[in-house]
Design a protein around this motif. Structure first.
Motif, short mmCIF file in Angstrom:
data_model
loop_
_atom_site.label_atom_id
_atom_site.label_comp_id
_atom_site.label_asym_id
_atom_site.label_seq_id
_atom_site.Cartn_x
_atom_site.Cartn_y
_atom_site.Cartn_z
N UNK A 1 0.87 -1.08 -0.01
CA UNK A 1 -0.07 0.02 -0.03
C UNK A 1 0.90 1.19 -0.01
N UNK A 2 0.19 2.28 -0.34
CA UNK A 2 1.12 3.60 -0.57
C UNK A 2 1.66 3.84 0.85
N UNK A 3 0.83 3.52 2.02
CA UNK A 3 1.24 3.99 3.31
C UNK A 3 2.31 3.00 3.46
N UNK A 4 2.83 2.05 3.04
CA UNK A 4 4.24 1.07 3.18
C UNK A 4 5.29 2.04 3.30
N UNK A 5 5.17 3.19 2.29
CA UNK A 5 6.43 3.83 2.09
C UNK A 5 6.39 5.22 2.58
N UNK A 6 5.22 5.61 3.44
CA UNK A 6 5.17 6.69 4.21
C UNK A 6 5.67 6.44 5.48
N UNK A 7 7.01 7.20 6.05
CA UNK A 7 7.53 6.91 7.03
C UNK A 7 7.27 8.27 8.25
N UNK A 8 6.69 7.71 9.39
CA UNK A 8 6.48 9.02 10.28
C UNK A 8 7.15 8.91 11.55
N UNK B 1 2.19 17.83 16.54
CA UNK B 1 3.32 18.65 16.78
C UNK B 1 4.81 17.82 16.86
N UNK B 2 5.69 18.49 16.09
CA UNK B 2 7.13 17.90 16.23
C UNK B 2 7.17 16.47 15.47
N UNK B 3 6.59 16.47 14.35
CA UNK B 3 6.38 15.14 13.45
C UNK B 3 6.71 15.30 12.11
N UNK B 4 7.71 14.38 11.86
CA UNK B 4 8.33 14.33 10.34
C UNK B 4 7.49 13.28 9.87
N UNK B 5 7.02 13.45 8.27
CA UNK B 5 6.51 12.49 7.35
C UNK B 5 7.53 12.42 6.14
N UNK B 6 8.04 11.34 5.91
CA UNK B 6 8.86 11.33 4.63
C UNK B 6 8.32 10.31 3.66
N UNK B 7 8.45 10.40 2.28
CA UNK B 7 7.73 9.67 1.51
C UNK B 7 8.68 9.75 0.26
N UNK B 8 8.60 8.95 -1.06
CA UNK B 8 9.06 9.19 -2.17
C UNK B 8 8.56 10.19 -2.85
#
Length: 193
Positions: free
Chosen positions: A5-12, A161-168
């Protein structure tokens, strides 16, 4: 078999900065002169107002060679923490590799601001990974939502707050920022190559 799923590559990742530092950063953002944010390919002529069809937000860029030492300080601090997050992403997903951060900018979404569904890759500005750092949560609306390009399902990211989200950054990860209905949403965007 389970499909990826798309969320497999969205890291929080949470608690990226010490909270007192985040508080000082928000104080700094409250003093900054933001300008209208554009989209890639849009006229860069500042005398031409944008249509605001896809994006309505304000931007404040950070650079290493800014006249403001405060800007340089925050650029360097954010880059250090963001590069660590990018490297952790690449350790977790071994087929990714990043060499440099190519942009760090604060975004301000006031009431009525939004960024409609889009992707971050563009032929004129190649990007490998995208990052959003959420600074505050004392607003309504403004959710970051990913859209699965295959089944059209949506995947909102909890505002914290203070959350990073990274994805391709590629075209398989369309996303949007929903309209802010109350308050001011501060975030920082960054890309790595």
């Amino acid at each position: 078999e389970s499909a990826l799923e798309i969320t497999s590559f969205v890291r929080v990742t949470d608690n990226v900065l010490p909270f007192p530092v985040l508080g000082k950063f928000i104080e700094y953002l409250n003093l900054c002169d933001f300008t209208e944010a554009k989209t890639i390919g849009e006229s860069q002529d500042l005398n031409v107002p944008s249509e605001k069809t896809y994006r309505n937000a304000e931007i404040y860029p950070f650079t290493q060679d800014n006249k403001s030492l405060s800007n340089v300080h925050w650029n360097n601090l954010l880059c250090a923490h963001f590069m660590k997050a990018y490297q952790e992403y690449c350790t977790f997903y071994k087929h990714f590799d990043v060499k440099q951060i190519i942009d760090v900018s604060a975004l301000r979404y006031k009431k009525g601001c939004y960024y409609k569904v889009h992707t971050d890759h563009h032929c004129d500005i190649p990007r490998t990974l995208s990052l959003i750092y959420l600074c505050n949560n004392d607003y309504k609306g403004g959710e970051l939502v990913f859209h699965d390009p295959v089944d059209s399902s949506t995947h909102p990211i909890e505002v914290r707050p203070n959350r990073v989200i990274i994805w391709p950054s590629n075209s398989l990860f369309p996303h949007e920022v929903k309209e802010v209905t109350k308050g001011i949403r501060y975030s920082v965007v960054s890309w790595a190559l």
